[in-house]
Design a protein around this motif. Structure first.
Motif, PDB file in Angstrom:
ATOM      1  N   GLU A  48       0.830  -1.207   0.000  1.00 17.95           N
ATOM      2  CA  GLU A  48       0.000   0.000   0.000  1.00 17.95           C
ATOM      3  C   GLU A  48       0.864   1.256   0.000  1.00 17.95           C
ATOM      4  OE1 GLU A  48      -2.826  -0.175   3.204  1.00 17.95           O
ATOM      5  OE2 GLU A  48      -3.529  -2.158   2.583  1.00 17.95           O
ATOM      6  N   LEU A  49       1.925   1.237   0.759  1.00 14.20           N
ATOM      7  CA  LEU A  49       2.816   2.391   0.835  1.00 14.20           C
ATOM      8  C   LEU A  49       3.521   2.630  -0.491  1.00 14.20           C
ATOM      9  CD1 LEU A  49       3.899   4.628   2.622  1.00 14.20           C
ATOM     10  CD2 LEU A  49       5.598   3.025   3.500  1.00 14.20           C
ATOM     11  N   LEU A  50       3.866   1.570  -1.177  1.00 11.79           N
ATOM     12  CA  LEU A  50       4.485   1.711  -2.490  1.00 11.79           C
ATOM     13  C   LEU A  50       3.530   2.399  -3.471  1.00 11.79           C
ATOM     14  CD1 LEU A  50       6.931   1.169  -4.277  1.00 11.79           C
ATOM     15  CD2 LEU A  50       6.001  -1.105  -4.720  1.00 11.79           C
ATOM     16  N   ASP A  51       2.251   2.030  -3.415  1.00 14.14           N
ATOM     17  CA  ASP A  51       1.246   2.702  -4.251  1.00 14.14           C
ATOM     18  C   ASP A  51       1.157   4.185  -3.898  1.00 14.14           C
ATOM     19  OD1 ASP A  51       0.683   0.314  -5.535  1.00 14.14           O
ATOM     20  OD2 ASP A  51      -1.081  -0.130  -4.292  1.00 14.14           O
ATOM     21  N   GLN A  52       1.137   4.475  -2.597  1.00 12.84           N
ATOM     22  CA  GLN A  52       1.087   5.865  -2.138  1.00 12.84           C
ATOM     23  C   GLN A  52       2.325   6.631  -2.607  1.00 12.84           C
ATOM     24  OE1 GLN A  52       0.780   6.335   2.115  1.00 12.84           O
ATOM     25  NE2 GLN A  52       1.138   8.521   2.023  1.00 12.84           N
ATOM     26  N   ALA A  53       3.486   5.986  -2.559  1.00 13.39           N
ATOM     27  CA  ALA A  53       4.725   6.635  -2.992  1.00 13.39           C
ATOM     28  C   ALA A  53       4.660   6.973  -4.477  1.00 13.39           C
ATOM     29  CB  ALA A  53       5.920   5.733  -2.707  1.00 13.39           C
ATOM     30  N   LYS A  73       7.961   7.103   6.255  1.00 11.18           N
ATOM     31  CA  LYS A  73       7.151   5.875   6.233  1.00 11.18           C
ATOM     32  C   LYS A  73       7.839   4.778   5.430  1.00 11.18           C
ATOM     33  CE  LYS A  73       2.577   7.998   6.620  1.00 11.18           C
ATOM     34  NZ  LYS A  73       1.290   8.186   5.903  1.00 11.18           N
ATOM     35  N   LEU A  74       8.442   5.158   4.286  1.00 12.97           N
ATOM     36  CA  LEU A  74       9.150   4.174   3.461  1.00 12.97           C
ATOM     37  C   LEU A  74      10.332   3.569   4.211  1.00 12.97           C
ATOM     38  CD1 LEU A  74       9.080   5.949  -0.009  1.00 12.97           C
ATOM     39  CD2 LEU A  74       7.992   3.760   0.562  1.00 12.97           C
ATOM     40  N   THR A  75      11.034   4.390   4.977  1.00  8.53           N
ATOM     41  CA  THR A  75      12.176   3.898   5.749  1.00  8.53           C
ATOM     42  C   THR A  75      11.726   2.848   6.766  1.00  8.53           C
ATOM     43  OG1 THR A  75      13.321   5.997   5.481  1.00  8.53           O
ATOM     44  CG2 THR A  75      14.055   4.591   7.299  1.00  8.53           C
ATOM     45  N   GLY A  76      10.654   3.131   7.491  1.00  3.68           N
ATOM     46  CA  GLY A  76      10.136   2.171   8.465  1.00  3.68           C
ATOM     47  C   GLY A  76       9.655   0.892   7.800  1.00  3.68           C
ATOM     48  N   SER A  77       8.970   1.048   6.678  1.00  7.49           N
ATOM     49  CA  SER A  77       8.463  -0.114   5.953  1.00  7.49           C
ATOM     50  C   SER A  77       9.600  -0.949   5.385  1.00  7.49           C
ATOM     51  CB  SER A  77       7.518   0.345   4.840  1.00  7.49           C
ATOM     52  OG  SER A  77       6.984  -0.764   4.166  1.00  7.49           O
TER      53      SER A  77
END
Length: 100
Positions: A48-53, A73-77
């Motif tokens: 989901e975060l990749l889509d948001q990015a 957020k990407l770093t944490g993920s």
């Protein structure tokens, strides 16, 4: 499932950010299932975060604050996904060597 005498890296950290491990021969125990479920959630959140990015970085009007929040957020993920990859890679290596 962990091979005999192998430790599984769990998808969460302990005190002071130290890694947590599970020692078990049973891959279907409560803690193993809990770890599997948390890993699945972490991988789903990464998707989901990749889509948001992609959306944020593709929008020329994205504010710098939004990009910084995204990077955080990407770093944490990425940290979570790397832990899953290390754990699963170790399990694959351990189970492959255990078969022989």
């Amino acid at each position: 499932m962990t091979a005999r005498n192998e430790l599984r890296l769990l998808p969460w950290s302990g005190r002071e950010g130290k890694p947590c491990y599970l020692s078990t021969d049973e891959g279907s125990g409560h803690m193993s299932r809990l770890a599997d479920n948390i890993e699945a959630v972490q991988l789903g959140m990464a998707t989901e975060l990749l889509d948001q990015a992609s959306e944020t970085l593709g929008d020329e009007d994205s504010a710098p604050e939004d990009v910084r929040l995204l990077a955080d957020k990407l770093t944490g993920s990425l940290r979570d996904v790397l832990r899953v990859a290390i754990s699963r890679g170790h399990l694959l290596t351990a189970s492959e060597s255990y078969r022989f």
